[in-house]
Scaffold this motif. Structure first.
Motif, PDB file in Angstrom:
ATOM      1  N   LYS A  20      45.730  30.315  45.406  1.00  0.00           N
ATOM      2  CA  LYS A  20      45.947  31.286  44.318  1.00  0.00           C
ATOM      3  C   LYS A  20      44.630  31.905  43.869  1.00  0.00           C
ATOM      4  O   LYS A  20      44.525  33.125  43.651  1.00  0.00           O
ATOM      5  N   LEU A  21      43.597  31.064  43.742  1.00  0.00           N
ATOM      6  CA  LEU A  21      42.288  31.558  43.306  1.00  0.00           C
ATOM      7  C   LEU A  21      41.745  32.584  44.297  1.00  0.00           C
ATOM      8  O   LEU A  21      41.220  33.634  43.890  1.00  0.00           O
ATOM      9  N   TRP A  22      41.877  32.317  45.582  1.00  0.00           N
ATOM     10  CA  TRP A  22      41.349  33.257  46.572  1.00  0.00           C
ATOM     11  C   TRP A  22      42.086  34.599  46.495  1.00  0.00           C
ATOM     12  O   TRP A  22      41.462  35.662  46.569  1.00  0.00           O
ATOM     13  N   ASN A  23      43.389  34.537  46.326  1.00  0.00           N
ATOM     14  CA  ASN A  23      44.152  35.785  46.188  1.00  0.00           C
ATOM     15  C   ASN A  23      43.719  36.563  44.948  1.00  0.00           C
ATOM     16  O   ASN A  23      43.602  37.801  44.973  1.00  0.00           O
ATOM     17  N   ASP A  24      43.472  35.828  43.870  1.00  0.00           N
ATOM     18  CA  ASP A  24      43.029  36.492  42.637  1.00  0.00           C
ATOM     19  C   ASP A  24      41.633  37.074  42.795  1.00  0.00           C
ATOM     20  O   ASP A  24      41.322  38.149  42.255  1.00  0.00           O
ATOM     21  N   LEU A  25      40.777  36.398  43.525  1.00  0.00           N
ATOM     22  CA  LEU A  25      39.434  36.911  43.774  1.00  0.00           C
ATOM     23  C   LEU A  25      39.497  38.191  44.616  1.00  0.00           C
ATOM     24  O   LEU A  25      38.711  39.123  44.409  1.00  0.00           O
ATOM     25  N   LEU A  26      40.441  38.208  45.557  1.00  0.00           N
ATOM     26  CA  LEU A  26      40.631  39.426  46.359  1.00  0.00           C
ATOM     27  C   LEU A  26      41.056  40.593  45.478  1.00  0.00           C
ATOM     28  O   LEU A  26      40.555  41.726  45.619  1.00  0.00           O
ATOM     29  N   GLU A  27      41.976  40.338  44.553  1.00  0.00           N
ATOM     30  CA  GLU A  27      42.489  41.397  43.689  1.00  0.00           C
ATOM     31  C   GLU A  27      41.422  41.926  42.742  1.00  0.00           C
ATOM     32  O   GLU A  27      41.403  43.116  42.410  1.00  0.00           O
ATOM     33  N   THR A  28      40.545  41.051  42.296  1.00  0.00           N
ATOM     34  CA  THR A  28      39.510  41.463  41.328  1.00  0.00           C
ATOM     35  C   THR A  28      38.243  41.959  41.995  1.00  0.00           C
ATOM     36  O   THR A  28      37.273  42.301  41.302  1.00  0.00           O
ATOM     37  N   GLY A  29      38.207  41.978  43.328  1.00  0.00           N
ATOM     38  CA  GLY A  29      37.035  42.476  44.046  1.00  0.00           C
ATOM     39  C   GLY A  29      35.889  41.502  44.096  1.00  0.00           C
ATOM     40  O   GLY A  29      34.751  41.883  44.424  1.00  0.00           O
ATOM     41  N   LEU A  30      36.135  40.229  43.784  1.00  0.00           N
ATOM     42  CA  LEU A  30      35.063  39.223  43.812  1.00  0.00           C
ATOM     43  C   LEU A  30      35.039  38.435  45.117  1.00  0.00           C
ATOM     44  O   LEU A  30      34.137  37.615  45.322  1.00  0.00           O
ATOM     45  N   ALA A  31      36.024  38.656  45.964  1.00  0.00           N
ATOM     46  CA  ALA A  31      36.057  37.992  47.264  1.00  0.00           C
ATOM     47  C   ALA A  31      35.331  38.850  48.288  1.00  0.00           C
ATOM     48  O   ALA A  31      35.584  40.056  48.381  1.00  0.00           O
TER      49      ALA A  31
END
Length: 969
Positions: free
Chosen positions: A380-391
């Motif tokens: 979940k964290l990785w998906n959220d990081l992708l959405e926020t541009g932090l991944a």
């Protein structure tokens, strides 16, 4: 699997002056509380017929040794009390507490190895006349046993959480009573000659008392403390686990690259970190870079924002701990979830944040991710990081994953409140023991590893969050801070008394719910099984232990070193004198055995197919400290060795006097081979084999004493098969079947009996079943083999007889090789002339019957001369050794004309094959395209064939010249 042995030397004078319930080593009292009366250890020494109670079957009746007899033999040994020490023997007792296998266990090859090696030592010292006691036992195996019972209850729809502690522990005891004896019965199947009347369990009352005493004494000395520190945590079992119970495996995973924006900077100003566990970022308390990394030097001292934490700031620091080459060279520091980060945080004073609950879910520190399982949170964290541009990116990466040895789940590094033992002062004494020679590690190359580990030792987490085990003897006071106010006591009664003295009569107490690490009790095993703490410290210090430990080298540090430390701490002396390290048992390809590879070899199945003796002998052939590759071929070869031993016994028994011929047996037993003049009276083969035996006895006895068990096995194997079976037994047939001289026959029978009995004695520690069965078949034995005396050492060896018989062997081999070379029919007896000087001819000619028998010579046509025979030009000339030659008339060996035709036909075939090979090797295409190994093999084959062609041509030429000479005029 660990192999613990404690041969303790006890003097008879010490035994007399101490309580009769105590066995005392030279400077070490060992209490065995269940000794009852010492007379009960007196083995019953009496002659046993070959058919007593149907236990033994004579080799004269049975075609081969039947493995089904093994259990009957074992039960007979045990029923007769032969596993108990016979203190009437005098001498210094030899005492070993068995390394306790887990009560949950079933037999594997590691067990088979340690049982074999320990039993070899026990049987050897028993035969050496020392009162010998091998104390067996099992370990309660806290984690493993609790896990097994929890799974059993779960299959019945019962959760541990739904039970009271006492209810669950009762379930475990019931399971132990029903299934806990499996490993014990299987160890018996291996032939372990333990005194099972003294079997111990680590939760027995006496051993539990020792554990409590050790905890109390260590706490009194300030060596046990409570605190919150980093441990290995099992989320499934919800307990800390030891380093030994964590196994690392290479597994596919991912490396996550994440942006950490700079505090106060623009959105484009960030550092990229690479991590394998992004879910732990909520516990980050710093970012670290290498101080000499020019890419990031300007950021040191600045602040970064932890992603997904609503702007929490953490410092950017410089530390040489960072690997510039790994990932991006920027490291997130999560002190609550990484061992190295934890140490760094403590060194420089960083705060420690824990983001995980004991069950592996994230806690409130993780914000929106609270309550999610650690792996769910990662996704979940990785998906959220992708959405926020932090991944930044996710790339494949091979992980070194720590998994629970027991449950298989991934272990988490976690800060937890636990009980610890301060190890440094204990380690210093253990290091000193090796420096002074009080403790010897074999092979000595492991001494450096031992020293390194103890010199860099960490404090030991000894508490476990389980219900099965030794409960920690700490009580807390109701209403008081449990970290500040607690009582350490030997019992709840003592704890309550102390509490009421300090806090008033109304004080109430409750015990710490945790139990002690199983390794804590195991570290006390060598001396707790032998009486501590009932024996006083002063008594321990007044006697010196001469105990020995055998173990696989994988637990040299975790168990062995701890036993050394505990032994010195509580008794003032090392708990054993030697650490003998054996290797791992691997498969035939050298791979570690595992269920995943499907290469596990079951000892029980192996015993059914090959027999216990063959398995034990195979395992004992290893070299100390070296891994052993186990294969069906090795087991088959040693099964054949067992059969060879059986057949040799059968031959001997068939050629000895009848048991009813008392006079003949008195004559055989009257022969003396321990005096040089008696040895010199023997004929050459007899003098040779007895001399070789005496040399073997000295050699293997020294090897036994040095723990060179592989050398004992190899030397004895070579002597029995190569010297006794292949040479002396065959030579003896000339005495037994052909000699008209009864005194010569009787001497040969006496030598057969003497040598074979000593072979059985030497091999008994390795192969107890077949040797005892053969021993029982020999009439007029004074005692069973298991309690028979070890062969006498330093007996006469007539080296001249050995040299002479070696010449005799060389001559026989040369004649045999010539027969094979010229394809002489096996049953055909041929003529021969032996040429040598007078001295050599004397001892060779004296054994002409033996030479004729072994070489298949025509006794009437066997000649001895100091000069060449007249037909030397028409004979095959053999050089056996310097000054010893033989001439075999060719005409009497083969049909020369037929042999020439055969060889010429063979020559044509070889020349054709050779021509084809040369053509192939002469082809540039073949040399360019064929693999190097194929070309090399073809070249070697061509060279070998060319040599054979030349030999065949020379033989044809010789036959042609012989045919011309012998052709009638």
């Amino acid at each position: 699997m660990a192999l613990l042995s404690t041969p303790s030397l006890l003097s008879s004078s010490s035994i007399r002056r101490l309580n009769p319930l105590f066995l005392s080593p030279r400077r070490f009292i060992i209490k065995v509380s269940s000794f009852h009366h010492l007379s009960c250890f007196r083995p019953r020494l009496f002659s046993v017929s070959a058919s007593i109670n149907g236990v033994f079957t004579s080799p004269e009746v049975a075609k081969s040794f039947d493995f089904q007899w093994e259990e009957n033999i074992y039960n007979w040994w045990e029923s007769q009390g032969y596993f108990k020490p016979n203190l009437d023997q005098g001498g210094e007792p030899f005492v070993i507490p068995m390394p306790p296998p887990n009560v949950t266990g079933s037999l594997h090859m590691g067990h088979a190895m340690f049982v074999t090696l320990e039993d070899i030592m026990v049987r050897y010292h028993r035969m050496k006349g020392r009162p010998t006691l091998w104390i067996p036992g099992t370990d309660h195996a806290g984690i493993a046993t609790q896990l097994v019972v929890e799974r059993m209850l779960a299959s019945e729809g019962i959760r541990r959480a739904d039970l009271e502690r006492d209810e669950f522990v009762n379930h475990v005891w019931k399971w132990k009573e029903k299934y806990g004896g499996t490993i014990t019965s299987q160890i018996k199947r291996l032939g372990a000659s333990c005194d099972w009347t003294r079997e111990y369990f680590t939760l027995d009352e006496r051993l539990s008392r020792a554990v409590i005493e050790a905890f109390v004494k260590l706490h009194e000395k300030g060596l046990i403390y409570q605190g919150s520190y980093m441990v290995n945590w099992s989320p499934n079992l919800q307990t800390a686990v030891s380093d030994l119970e964590v196994e690392y495996s290479e597994e596919p995973g991912a490396l996550y690259h994440i942006k950490y924006r700079m505090a106060g900077g623009s959105r484009e100003e960030y550092l990229t970190i690479a991590t394998t566990r992004p879910e732990t970022l909520f516990g980050d308390t710093a970012i670290a870079v290498h101080p000499e990394d020019e890419r990031y030097a300007k950021y040191v001292g600045c602040q970064a924002i932890v992603p997904m934490t609503y702007g929490r700031h953490i410092p950017i620091i410089g530390d040489r701990y960072v690997d510039k080459e790994f990932g991006t060279g920027v490291l997130k520091i999560s002190p609550g979830h990484d061992h190295n980060d934890y140490l760094l945080a403590r060194k420089i004073g960083l705060p420690i944040l824990n983001v995980m609950n004991k069950d592996g879910t994230l806690n409130e520190v993780a914000g929106l991710y609270c309550g999610l399982d650690r792996f769910e949170a990662r996704e979940k964290l990785w998906n959220d990081l992708l959405e926020t541009g932090l991944a930044v990116k996710k790339e494949p990466h091979t992980l070194r994953v720590p998994r629970s040895q027991r449950g298989g789940e991934i272990i988490e590094p976690l800060v937890s409140k636990q009980w610890f033992v301060t190890m440094e002062p204990l380690a210093e004494k253990a290091l000193h023991a090796v420096e002074t020679g009080d403790l010897t590690i074999l092979p000595d190359r492991f001494e450096k590893i031992y020293n390194h580990w103890l010199s860099n030792i960490k404090d030991w987490c000894i508490s476990r969050q389980l219900w099965w085990g030794h409960r920690i003897p700490v009580w807390y006071i109701v209403g008081k801070d449990c970290e500040e106010e607690y009582i350490v006591a030997r019992s709840s009664e003592e704890a309550l008394h102390k509490a009421q003295q300090k806090y008033g009569k109304d004080a109430e107490i409750y015990q710490d719910p945790d139990v002690l690490d199983t390794w804590f009790s195991s570290s006390l095993w060598p001396f707790s099984t032998l009486g501590w703490p009932d024996v006083s410290d002063d008594d321990f210090k007044s006697f010196y232990p001469t105990t020995m430990l055998e173990t696989g080298h994988d637990i040299l540090f975790f168990w062995v070193a701890r036993m050394v430390m505990m032994g010195i701490e509580f008794t003032g002396n090392v708990p054993f004198r030697y650490v003998y390290l054996h290797g791992l048992i691997r498969d035939s390809q050298g791979r570690k055995m595992s269920k995943t590879l499907g290469n596990v070899i079951d000892p029980v199945d192996t015993i059914k197919e090959f027999g216990t003796d063959a398995l034990r002998f195979t395992l004992a052939l290893g070299t100390a400290g070296q891994d052993l590759n186990l294969s069906a071929e090795r087991l088959s070869a040693n099964k054949a060795f067992t059969n060879k031993l059986w057949n040799a016994g059968k031959f001997m028994l068939q050629n000895l006097p009848s048991q009813s011929d008392v006079f003949a047996w008195e004559t055989l037993r009257a022969y003396e081979f321990d005096k040089e003049d008696s040895l010199l009276k023997l004929r050459l083969p007899e003098c040779w084999v007895v001399s070789k035996l005496h040399g073997l006895i000295d050699l293997v006895t020294a090897s036994y004493d040095k723990f060179y068990f592989g050398d004992v096995a190899r030397e004895t194997y070579d002597f029995f098969w190569g010297d006794f079976a292949d040479w002396y037994i065959e030579a003896s047939k000339a005495r037994l079947y052909q000699s008209g001289d009864k005194s010569v026959t009787s001497a040969a029978q006496a030598v057969l009996l003497y040598v074979f009995e000593n072979i059985l004695k030497i091999l008994h520690p390795f192969m107890p079943y077949v040797t005892e069965a053969l021993w029982q078949a020999i009439p007029y034995q004074k005692a069973p083999l298991i309690v028979s005396s070890w062969p006498t050492t330093s007996l006469p060896v007539y080296s001249n007889a050995i040299k002479r018989f070696e010449n005799f062997q060389a001559l026989t081999r040369a004649i045999r090789n010539a027969r094979a070379e010229y394809s002489v029919e096996p049953v055909k007896r041929i003529a021969a002339t032996v040429v040598a000087n007078a001295d050599v001819l004397h001892y060779i000619s004296e054994e002409k019957e033996v030479l004729a028998l072994l070489s298949k010579l025509d006794l009437q046509s066997l000649r001895f001369a100091e000069t060449l025979p007249e037909d030397a030009n028409q004979s095959v000339h053999l050089v056996a050794s310097e000054g010893l030659e033989a001439y075999l008339p060719l005409a009497g060996m083969v049909d020369i004309s037929a042999e020439m035709q055969r060889l010429q036909k063979r020559l044509l075939k070889m020349e054709g094959e050779f021509k084809g090979l040369k053509a192939r090797l002469g082809s540039p295409k073949f040399l360019e395209k064929a693999p190097e190994e194929i070309v090399r093999t073809a070249q070697e084959k061509a060279e070998e064939m060319e040599e054979k062609i030349n030999l065949t041509r020379n033989r044809i030429a010789f036959l042609e010249s012989t045919a011309l000479v012998t052709e009638p005029v």
